[in-house]
Design an enzyme around this catalytic site. Structure first.
Site, PDB file in Angstrom:
ATOM      1  N   ASP A 205     -13.167  10.613 -19.562  1.00 62.30           N
ATOM      2  CA  ASP A 205     -13.175   9.665 -20.745  1.00 62.30           C
ATOM      3  C   ASP A 205     -13.159  10.151 -22.122  1.00 62.30           C
ATOM      4  OD1 ASP A 205     -13.118   7.312 -22.175  1.00 62.30           O
ATOM      5  OD2 ASP A 205     -14.996   6.326 -21.313  1.00 62.30           O
ATOM      6  N   HIS A 378     -18.515   3.441 -24.395  1.00 66.98           N
ATOM      7  CA  HIS A 378     -18.059   4.779 -23.718  1.00 66.98           C
ATOM      8  C   HIS A 378     -19.029   5.860 -24.214  1.00 66.98           C
ATOM      9  CE1 HIS A 378     -14.168   3.204 -22.860  1.00 66.98           C
ATOM     10  NE2 HIS A 378     -14.345   1.903 -23.614  1.00 66.98           N
TER      11      HIS A 378
END
EC number: 3.1.-.-
Lengths: 562, 562
Positions: A205, A378
């Site tokens: 990611d 994130h």
């Protein structure tokens, strides 16, 4: 944009003991995440999400990954694995299942509950397999181990996919909050174990790769909420994403501590929190939740409204409150509004309009610009370094992000010691093969934007969007004339209709005789076809509007022969 | 929006020894700053700027202040005073001078040079009075002292306006950089002297009132530029606002220290820096500046391009470079691009597209998100506190900002000890009177958005913008039928043209017979007028498009009688 990489060759036939990775979305953009894995003729899909349109894609409802590459091979698909329940990872599943409903869907409990709600709306019955962290399942040639990851929605999973070509670890969306609200840590022990055994390719990611340091703990927000609640003299409205169960949990807990009642506002908030509560992901403190209908019975200083609309969406509750046109809720002097959410790029003006509206109505607005009421879902650069050092991957492929994010993530991998040439920078449609411990780009496949636009899926071309942009900027003018096909005389019209730039059609009175003259001149002799007469009209009116009004509207000339 | 405050009364006739303040722009928005001061029948204007449209105002070129309040009183205007040369303070001057060209314009040297360039484009000859800090001038009943202020353009001025009603201090746009690049400090000694003598009303820039602490020094950026230049292996492109003389000065100085040559890119950059250099505001180090045409003769590692386009404007040089369609400049591996500028809300997606394009081309992009390459031109909360404590105003009126900024500024004033009831929160069109040491709202005047749209100034109504929004989101469909006025039969058409949603007009083949039938039924008996037939068409096609395509385009029915 139907083929973003025409410079790359058509990929060769897939060799034995080779794993092919084809990203169909999410690489080069934030959204519509979808990756196809291919091995010995079989396909495995990880995620199938939507992308929300930007302002240069007006009128578009959603953007899907391009299914072209798999459309003729739907029978080869072993399963669709879902990493978590956000729209950009599950939103396109109904559109894929429309093409073949019996592809199995695999995900954690909450993820499946959220996709099930969507499938019901599309009236699709699906085959589902619920999995948990720690579990390993086989799908044809793919063996998949599921690992817990922490994100801004509960029950996220990373996936280790093993084939005869080696081991691929796919993080999904993740961060590494070391004090997670639900105690469910990202399984770094699992990452370490896999790393020690050897990970051939690490898909990571990239969303926050540009952000230095570490993403703050989710629970740091509680203290800020607590302080804000303590100081609030009247009603409190909190807005956040309707899927952020942990954020809502914190609001419920702080509200209970301050003896306030909470009502959910907004359809998706009510629905998602119902699901989360039923499944045990949301723990509602006793006597805290009330129905929106009964807030009138409670003094304002005992009320919290937990609402959608944190992105300034014009039809959501919060915008309507800010515009003073919500049927049930109005804001008054002393109210406090907390935007406990990120600000998605592109929404700044809309959110600012909401903040200004609420401020004018007398509310104090607390947002991530003036208080720590949001933290990202994130991993930031510091966390990504930990991940690379634990996994020690042979090859790295940054996923989930725009070009700038992929590049920043690649730089982090390189700084952790992964050789530059073993970091694969690919975007949507770029085909990567993993064989004998090496991952490399072998070609590309067509991979365009697929627009959902009313009932139309995939039929809207860039040409229509360009037309909309012109119409939206410049408006249009249509000119209708009826021409006698024998004499070439104008027997009806010109009827002139304009929208978007001329307040009053009388401005065109002066051009009508000129149009008649131009058309009759062109029609004289009877050898002008309709197309030529249309061009005459287009030229005549275009020149006049350009010179006189300094505008360049879309021109629609209509010639009717009688 | 033609009268934003219909709840406030028409202001009473102006009493003697009273100063009336009428903000016509800049209060409730960031841009189109303009304030009218009125005393004993005479008017003084401070600033006359433009506002740039947002995405809900498509196709609009500029937004002007509403001159309605002063339109019948142009002869009463003593002068237009300009605080500094930014577009949002001077951009509307040509539009006001179009109505009366001989209103004197008063400003500092650089400000007048910049407005002169604009007036030339409009072919207006104007009357100008150049002033300097420390100078005092009388304009009818208004005595104005000019004071130096520091901002993101040189030569900014604050103004102390004295009438028989008292002293008003107007900051203009300002910050309080204590190490200004040109050594020209905001004149806090002057602020203190005025404060000691008594300031009755303080009009204070609110733009950064939400930002805690102090705006960093402009010269802090030099060190970051220097580090970035040291590490850059190849060409460097720096983008900033074309009026930011100090930023460009720093780039020139750092470039000279690194023995690089600088070329200006972009029309406004070339023009403004020419003016700044001619007037001595920009000091170009010897042998540093080159023409863009000759950059091919110099090795890339010795080149700096100083460019416009920092906001992602699609036609500006930087966007074209990012899209690889600039005729002279392309970016390659190893190039460094520095966005030394703020990011104006609403431009995030456009700037991100530029960053992604440059990244894909191989450039490293340095921006305020990852390095300290920009500092604001406005005073933050900490500076505003200093200003309030020095000036000790009797009354405060926050100016220049959206509702949220005005409110935040008001809170700072109150925290410094100004009583809440002496802080006047007004927006555009709200009329404030100052008399006997008290400022208060006495009414409001109509004050709308005036759109410049092609050659049309003020003629474009909200209705046209609404049409554009619908056209831009949904497209349109026009249906033309020719009806025999005697028989009611359809003798031509239906011609159906759609734009923005149907790729292919053949989709409408099915509806044509239904349309003919509906129109002939309605026309039967000969008692349907054109309007009724249009409504029939509208209903028939609207229902079909809505049901079949799930879209709601703008519908233009045209009935031609033959």
């Amino acid at each position: 944009m139907s083929h973003p990489h025409p410079d790359l060759p058509v990929p060769p036939a897939l060799a034995p003991d080779t794993l092919r990775i084809i990203p169909l979305g999410g690489l080069g953009e934030v959204g519509r995440n979808m990756t196809v894995f291919e091995h010995s003729g079989r396909l495995l899909i990880v995620d199938c999400g939507v992308l929300f349109p930007e302002d240069h894609q007006p009128g578009v409802d959603l953007i899907l990954p391009d299914f072209d590459y798999i459309r003729d091979r739907l029978d080869d698909i072993e399963a669709i694995l879902l990493t978590h329940g956000h729209e950009d990872h599950i939103g396109a599943v109904p559109f894929l299942l429309r093409e073949k409903a019996d592809i199995p869907i695999v995900g954690s409990r909450l993820t499946l509950a959220l996709i099930e709600a969507k499938l019901k709306e599309h009236r699709i019955e699906s085959y589902q397999l619920e999995v948990k962290e720690g579990q390993t399942e086989r799908f044809g040639p793919f063996e998949v181990e599921f690992l817990a990851v922490n994100h801004s929605i509960p029950d996220g999973l990373a996936m280790a996919i093993t084939t005869s070509a080696g081991v691929v670890l796919h993080t999904g969306d993740f961060k590494m909050d070391q004090l997670p609200l639900d105690g469910r840590l990202t399984d770094l022990n699992g990452f370490a174990r896999l790393g020690d055994a050897g990970v051939d390719l690490f898909l990571v990611d990239s969303t926050n790769a540009e952000v230095p340091g570490f993403t703050p703990h989710e629970r740091d927000i509680s203290a800020v909420l607590d302080r804000t609640f303590s100081a609030a003299p009247r009603r409190i409205i909190v807005a956040s994403f309707a899927s952020h169960v942990h954020r809502v949990q914190q609001v419920l807990d702080v509200a209970a501590a301050h003896k306030r009642k909470v009502a959910f506002v907004g359809r998706s908030m009510v629905r998602n929190m119902g699901i989360a509560r039923d499944l045990g992901y949301l723990r509602v403190p006793p006597k805290t939740l009330i129905d929106l209908k009964s807030i009138g019975d409670i003094p304002p200083e005992q009320v919290v409204l937990m609402s959608t609309g944190s992105q300034g969406e014009p039809m959501a509750a919060l915008s309507r409150i800010a515009n003073r046109d919500h049927p049930a809720i109005s804001v008054e002097d002393g109210d406090v509004v907390i935007l406990a959410s990120s600000l998605i790029p592109g929404n700044e003006n809309a959110v600012s309009r909401v903040i200004n509206g609420l401020t004018r109505a007398g509310a104090t607005v607390v947002h991530k610009g003036n208080a720590k009421v949001h933290t990202s879902g994130h991993a930031s650069a510091g966390e990504l370094l930990y991940a690379y050092n634990l996994v020690k991957p042979a090859n790295v492929m940054p996923i989930h992000g725009e070009a700038r994010h992929l590049q920043a993530n690649a730089a982090i991998a390189v700084s952790s010691g992964v050789p530059q040439k073993q970091v694969v920078l690919a975007e949507d449609g770029v085909v990567v093969d993993l064989a004998e411990g090496v991952a490399r780009i072998v070609g590309s496949v067509p991979c365009g934007y697929v627009y959902v636009d009313g009932s139309n899926v995939g039929g809207v071309a860039e040409a229509s969007l360009k037309d909309r942009r012109i119409l939206g900027e410049e408006g249009f003018i249509s000119v209708v004339v009826v021409v006698d096909s024998v004499t070439g005389k104008v027997t009806g019209g010109p009827e002139i209709h304009a929208r978007g730039f001329a307040e009053d059609d009388s401005v065109f009175d002066g051009i009508r005789p000129e149009l008649v003259k131009a058309v009759e001149q062109a029609a004289e002799g009877g050898n002008a076809d309709t197309y030529q007469l249309q061009q005459t009209i287009r030229r005549t009116i275009g020149r006049w509007v350009g010179g006189r009004l300094r505008r360049r509207p879309m021109i629609i000339p209509v010639v009717v022969e009688s």
